[in-house]
Design a protein around this motif. Structure first.
Motif, PDB file in Angstrom:
ATOM      1  N   ALA A 251      -7.367   5.913 -17.015  1.00  0.00           N
ATOM      2  CA  ALA A 251      -7.362   4.818 -16.038  1.00  0.00           C
ATOM      3  C   ALA A 251      -7.602   5.394 -14.650  1.00  0.00           C
ATOM      4  CB  ALA A 251      -6.033   4.086 -16.082  1.00  0.00           C
ATOM      5  N   GLY A 252      -8.235   4.625 -13.781  1.00  0.00           N
ATOM      6  CA  GLY A 252      -8.447   5.137 -12.433  1.00  0.00           C
ATOM      7  C   GLY A 252      -9.532   4.403 -11.678  1.00  0.00           C
ATOM      8  N   LEU A 253      -9.910   4.997 -10.555  1.00  0.00           N
ATOM      9  CA  LEU A 253     -10.872   4.385  -9.637  1.00  0.00           C
ATOM     10  C   LEU A 253     -10.432   2.976  -9.252  1.00  0.00           C
ATOM     11  CD1 LEU A 253     -14.291   5.561 -11.122  1.00  0.00           C
ATOM     12  CD2 LEU A 253     -13.200   6.359  -9.026  1.00  0.00           C
ATOM     13  N   VAL A 254      -9.119   2.825  -9.084  1.00  0.00           N
ATOM     14  CA  VAL A 254      -8.535   1.548  -8.676  1.00  0.00           C
ATOM     15  C   VAL A 254      -8.183   1.641  -7.193  1.00  0.00           C
ATOM     16  CG1 VAL A 254      -6.606  -0.046  -8.990  1.00  0.00           C
ATOM     17  CG2 VAL A 254      -7.636   1.083 -10.976  1.00  0.00           C
ATOM     18  N   THR A 255      -8.567   0.629  -6.423  1.00  0.00           N
ATOM     19  CA  THR A 255      -8.214   0.548  -5.014  1.00  0.00           C
ATOM     20  C   THR A 255      -7.135  -0.510  -4.831  1.00  0.00           C
ATOM     21  OG1 THR A 255     -10.414   1.228  -4.276  1.00  0.00           O
ATOM     22  CG2 THR A 255      -9.040   0.044  -2.682  1.00  0.00           C
ATOM     23  N   VAL A 256      -6.022  -0.106  -4.215  1.00  0.00           N
ATOM     24  CA  VAL A 256      -4.927  -1.028  -3.886  1.00  0.00           C
ATOM     25  C   VAL A 256      -4.782  -0.985  -2.371  1.00  0.00           C
ATOM     26  CG1 VAL A 256      -2.515  -1.631  -4.265  1.00  0.00           C
ATOM     27  CG2 VAL A 256      -3.823  -0.503  -6.088  1.00  0.00           C
ATOM     28  N   ARG A 257      -5.199  -2.040  -1.675  1.00  0.00           N
ATOM     29  CA  ARG A 257      -5.250  -1.977  -0.218  1.00  0.00           C
ATOM     30  C   ARG A 257      -4.828  -3.295   0.434  1.00  0.00           C
ATOM     31  NH1 ARG A 257      -9.649  -4.745   1.633  1.00  0.00           N
ATOM     32  NH2 ARG A 257     -11.374  -5.078   0.164  1.00  0.00           N
ATOM     33  N   ASP A 258      -4.281  -3.165   1.623  1.00  0.00           N
ATOM     34  CA  ASP A 258      -4.011  -4.311   2.501  1.00  0.00           C
ATOM     35  C   ASP A 258      -3.107  -5.359   1.852  1.00  0.00           C
ATOM     36  OD1 ASP A 258      -5.765  -3.596   4.827  1.00  0.00           O
ATOM     37  OD2 ASP A 258      -7.298  -3.672   3.274  1.00  0.00           O
ATOM     38  N   THR A 293      -4.088   2.349   0.051  1.00  0.00           N
ATOM     39  CA  THR A 293      -4.260   2.463   1.500  1.00  0.00           C
ATOM     40  C   THR A 293      -3.977   1.158   2.227  1.00  0.00           C
ATOM     41  OG1 THR A 293      -5.808   3.232   3.206  1.00  0.00           O
ATOM     42  CG2 THR A 293      -6.744   1.915   1.421  1.00  0.00           C
ATOM     43  N   HIS A 294      -3.454   1.300   3.459  1.00  0.00           N
ATOM     44  CA  HIS A 294      -3.245   0.183   4.385  1.00  0.00           C
ATOM     45  C   HIS A 294      -2.383  -0.937   3.797  1.00  0.00           C
ATOM     46  CE1 HIS A 294      -6.826   2.064   6.360  1.00  0.00           C
ATOM     47  NE2 HIS A 294      -6.069   1.841   7.427  1.00  0.00           N
ATOM     48  N   ASN A 295      -1.429  -0.567   2.963  1.00  0.00           N
ATOM     49  CA  ASN A 295      -0.460  -1.531   2.465  1.00  0.00           C
ATOM     50  C   ASN A 295       0.795  -1.498   3.325  1.00  0.00           C
ATOM     51  OD1 ASN A 295      -1.771  -2.286  -0.270  1.00  0.00           O
ATOM     52  ND2 ASN A 295      -1.783  -0.046  -0.264  1.00  0.00           N
ATOM     53  N   VAL A 296       1.454  -2.645   3.476  1.00  0.00           N
ATOM     54  CA  VAL A 296       2.765  -2.722   4.104  1.00  0.00           C
ATOM     55  C   VAL A 296       3.782  -2.864   2.980  1.00  0.00           C
ATOM     56  CG1 VAL A 296       4.275  -4.038   5.629  1.00  0.00           C
ATOM     57  CG2 VAL A 296       1.851  -3.755   6.209  1.00  0.00           C
ATOM     58  N   THR A 327      -2.964   6.945   1.471  1.00  0.00           N
ATOM     59  CA  THR A 327      -3.269   7.149   2.884  1.00  0.00           C
ATOM     60  C   THR A 327      -2.997   5.893   3.716  1.00  0.00           C
ATOM     61  OG1 THR A 327      -5.586   6.415   2.725  1.00  0.00           O
ATOM     62  CG2 THR A 327      -5.149   8.717   2.216  1.00  0.00           C
ATOM     63  N   ASP A 328      -2.495   6.121   4.927  1.00  0.00           N
ATOM     64  CA  ASP A 328      -2.429   5.090   5.980  1.00  0.00           C
ATOM     65  C   ASP A 328      -1.651   3.844   5.554  1.00  0.00           C
ATOM     66  OD1 ASP A 328      -4.091   6.591   7.830  1.00  0.00           O
ATOM     67  OD2 ASP A 328      -5.751   6.115   6.481  1.00  0.00           O
ATOM     68  N   ASN A 349      -3.336  15.238  -5.935  1.00  0.00           N
ATOM     69  CA  ASN A 349      -2.861  14.022  -5.274  1.00  0.00           C
ATOM     70  C   ASN A 349      -2.570  14.314  -3.809  1.00  0.00           C
ATOM     71  OD1 ASN A 349      -2.706  12.291  -7.692  1.00  0.00           O
ATOM     72  ND2 ASN A 349      -1.128  13.747  -8.344  1.00  0.00           N
ATOM     73  N   THR A 350      -2.967  13.414  -2.907  1.00  0.00           N
ATOM     74  CA  THR A 350      -2.787  13.656  -1.480  1.00  0.00           C
ATOM     75  C   THR A 350      -2.054  12.497  -0.819  1.00  0.00           C
ATOM     76  OG1 THR A 350      -4.963  12.705  -0.989  1.00  0.00           O
ATOM     77  CG2 THR A 350      -4.853  15.089  -1.323  1.00  0.00           C
ATOM     78  N   PHE A 351      -1.186  12.845   0.141  1.00  0.00           N
ATOM     79  CA  PHE A 351      -0.429  11.884   0.939  1.00  0.00           C
ATOM     80  C   PHE A 351      -0.755  12.168   2.403  1.00  0.00           C
ATOM     81  CE2 PHE A 351       1.760  12.473  -3.030  1.00  0.00           C
ATOM     82  CZ  PHE A 351       2.304  11.241  -3.355  1.00  0.00           C
ATOM     83  N   GLU A 352      -1.490  11.263   3.051  1.00  0.00           N
ATOM     84  CA  GLU A 352      -1.937  11.514   4.427  1.00  0.00           C
ATOM     85  C   GLU A 352      -1.848  10.245   5.269  1.00  0.00           C
ATOM     86  OE1 GLU A 352      -5.324  14.935   3.378  1.00  0.00           O
ATOM     87  OE2 GLU A 352      -5.934  12.930   4.070  1.00  0.00           O
ATOM     88  N   GLY A 353      -1.371  10.396   6.511  1.00  0.00           N
ATOM     89  CA  GLY A 353      -1.421   9.322   7.493  1.00  0.00           C
ATOM     90  C   GLY A 353      -0.501   8.159   7.218  1.00  0.00           C
ATOM     91  N   ASN A 354       0.474   8.338   6.337  1.00  0.00           N
ATOM     92  CA  ASN A 354       1.400   7.248   6.029  1.00  0.00           C
ATOM     93  C   ASN A 354       2.527   7.208   7.051  1.00  0.00           C
ATOM     94  OD1 ASN A 354       0.279   6.462   3.298  1.00  0.00           O
ATOM     95  ND2 ASN A 354       0.689   8.637   2.967  1.00  0.00           N
ATOM     96  N   SER A 355       2.945   5.993   7.406  1.00  0.00           N
ATOM     97  CA  SER A 355       4.105   5.811   8.288  1.00  0.00           C
ATOM     98  C   SER A 355       5.318   5.597   7.407  1.00  0.00           C
ATOM     99  CB  SER A 355       3.885   4.611   9.215  1.00  0.00           C
ATOM    100  OG  SER A 355       5.056   4.336   9.950  1.00  0.00           O
ATOM    101  N   CYS A 356       6.214   6.590   7.338  1.00  0.00           N
ATOM    102  CA  CYS A 356       7.383   6.493   6.474  1.00  0.00           C
ATOM    103  C   CYS A 356       8.462   7.445   6.971  1.00  0.00           C
ATOM    104  CB  CYS A 356       7.028   6.781   5.024  1.00  0.00           C
ATOM    105  SG  CYS A 356       6.298   8.409   4.730  1.00  0.00           S
ATOM    106  N   ARG A 357       9.673   7.273   6.455  1.00  0.00           N
ATOM    107  CA  ARG A 357      10.805   8.067   6.936  1.00  0.00           C
ATOM    108  C   ARG A 357      11.317   9.063   5.893  1.00  0.00           C
ATOM    109  NH1 ARG A 357      14.777   4.073  10.489  1.00  0.00           N
ATOM    110  NH2 ARG A 357      13.233   3.530  12.083  1.00  0.00           N
ATOM    111  N   ALA A 358      11.237   8.699   4.616  1.00  0.00           N
ATOM    112  CA  ALA A 358      11.845   9.545   3.610  1.00  0.00           C
ATOM    113  C   ALA A 358      10.932   9.673   2.403  1.00  0.00           C
ATOM    114  CB  ALA A 358      13.194   8.969   3.187  1.00  0.00           C
TER     115      ALA A 358
END
Length: 365
Positions: A251-258, A293-296, A327-328, A349-358
């Motif tokens: 499974a893959g090439l799935v985009t989960v955004r906004d 990306t770009h999820n709240v 990301t983001d 796997n990469t984690f970049e530009g995310n706004s988070c605390r823990a």
């Protein structure tokens, strides 16, 4: 001919009155009006490709099977409701009148079935502007379809899935509400009965839906090339699952955004296939090359092994998640952490530009 013309004009006026018929109709296509107490299936069976079966306001105690290409089944909004037949005698009578296909749909516990075959997918079917409620399995169930559109459908309190599709391509699921269904509000899979690798959906889109109070808001199981965007998910045990296993391709090439994903803190017990769920935002398990990306994502809190804002989890058959990009995203108030990676064997796997605390492990924020 005159009678048909009058019926057509009346239906067109009804469509315009609901804001659904602003575009001019093709002259060769017929609008078939159905009222409560009349058989939806009979109208569907009589329809030609390109026709619309229009359901007025009211409650219909019926299951319906669609297999005509280009057919539209449309209600007049949430007050057009499909519920199961009230009793066994009514179910048997409706099935006998409607035929074997509808009988199989009803016997399977479904409200609306869109059915093609492995050798001939049914194309360009639309289901729109109605409610499916209280069916023992699924509100809307589709298999072997191409360019199916499900829009502005409300699927409430169905036993398994609110809206589901398998073995299909190029689907569009837009503007729907799936609430309080037994499993997923929206369920998309390659096959629910066969063991096989992930299949390419050719760009299926799940967007601008509201998914609330289900076990899982959206499940994407053993699929590739799909987008989940601009949805609102709240009050589920888990919001979004992207699921793979040991089969190839993965499974893959799935985009989960906004997407807005908040307070998915309902508690669901363990099943034969899945651990107990609570407080899961987005979970990737056994998936590769996906973009989150770009999820709240906020205030998803639980004590399940799958709890957290965004979670990478080795699948239950040991398949890793690889080369996914997180990301983001804006994450806050999720517990045990905003970002969780328990898939320590996963690669790239990469984690970049995310706004988070823990995060678990530390250092992902």
């Amino acid at each position: 001919m005159k009678k048909c013309h009058i019926a057509y004009l009346a239906c067109t006026a009804a469509l315009l009155g609901t804001g659904l018929g602003a575009a001019p109709s093709v002259a060769a296509h017929t609008v078939r009006l159905v009222k409560p107490g009349q058989s939806i299936q009979k109208a569907v069976d009589a329809a030609e490709p390109g026709d619309t079966v229009l359901l007025t306001h009211g409650v219909y105690h019926e299951s319906v099977t669609l297999s005509t290409p280009g057919l539209t089944l449309r209600g007049m909004g949430r007050r057009t409701v499909l519920e199961p037949a009230a009793d066994a005698a009514q179910t048997a009578g409706a099935a006998k009148a409607a035929g074997a296909a509808a009988d199989a749909c009803a016997a399977g516990g479904n409200g609306i079935c869109v059915v093609g075959t492995k050798n001939h997918r049914v194309e360009d079917v639309t289901v729109a502007a109605l409610t499916v409620s209280g069916h023992t399995r699924n509100g809307v169930y589709a298999t072997e379809t191409d360019r199916l559109t499900v829009r502005n459908v409300t699927a409430v309190k169905n036993g398994v899935w609110g809206i589901a599709q398998e073995a299909s391509v190029r689907g569009v699921f837009r503007g729907n509400t799936a609430r309080d269904n037994g499993d997923a509000g929206l369920f998309l899979a390659n096959s629910v009965k066969e063991e096989q690798g992930a299949t390419d959906t050719d760009g299926t889109v799940v967007e601008r839906n509201r998914l609330e109070g289900n076990r899982i808001g959206v499940t994407v199981r053993r699929l590739r090339n799909l987008t989940v965007a601009h949805n609102h998910l709240t009050g589920n045990c888990a919001a979004v699952f992207v699921v793979g296993d040991e089969n190839k391709p993965k499974a893959g090439l799935v985009t989960v955004r906004d997407n807005r994903i908040a307070r998915n803190n309902k508690s669901c017990p363990k099943t034969a296939r899945l651990d107990a769920l609570q407080g899961s935002g987005i979970v990737l398990t056994g998936a590769e090359d996906s973009l989150i990306t770009h999820n709240v994502i906020e205030d998803n809190v639980g004590t399940s092994p799958l709890s957290g804002g965004i979670v990478l989890f080795k699948s239950f058959v040991g398949t890793t998640s690889d080369r996914n990009r997180i990301t983001d995203n804006d994450l806050r108030g999720n517990s045990p952490a905003d970002l969780v990676n328990t898939d320590t064997a996963g690669k790239g796997n990469t984690f970049e530009g995310n706004s988070c605390r823990a995060s678990q492990p530390a250092g992902l924020c």
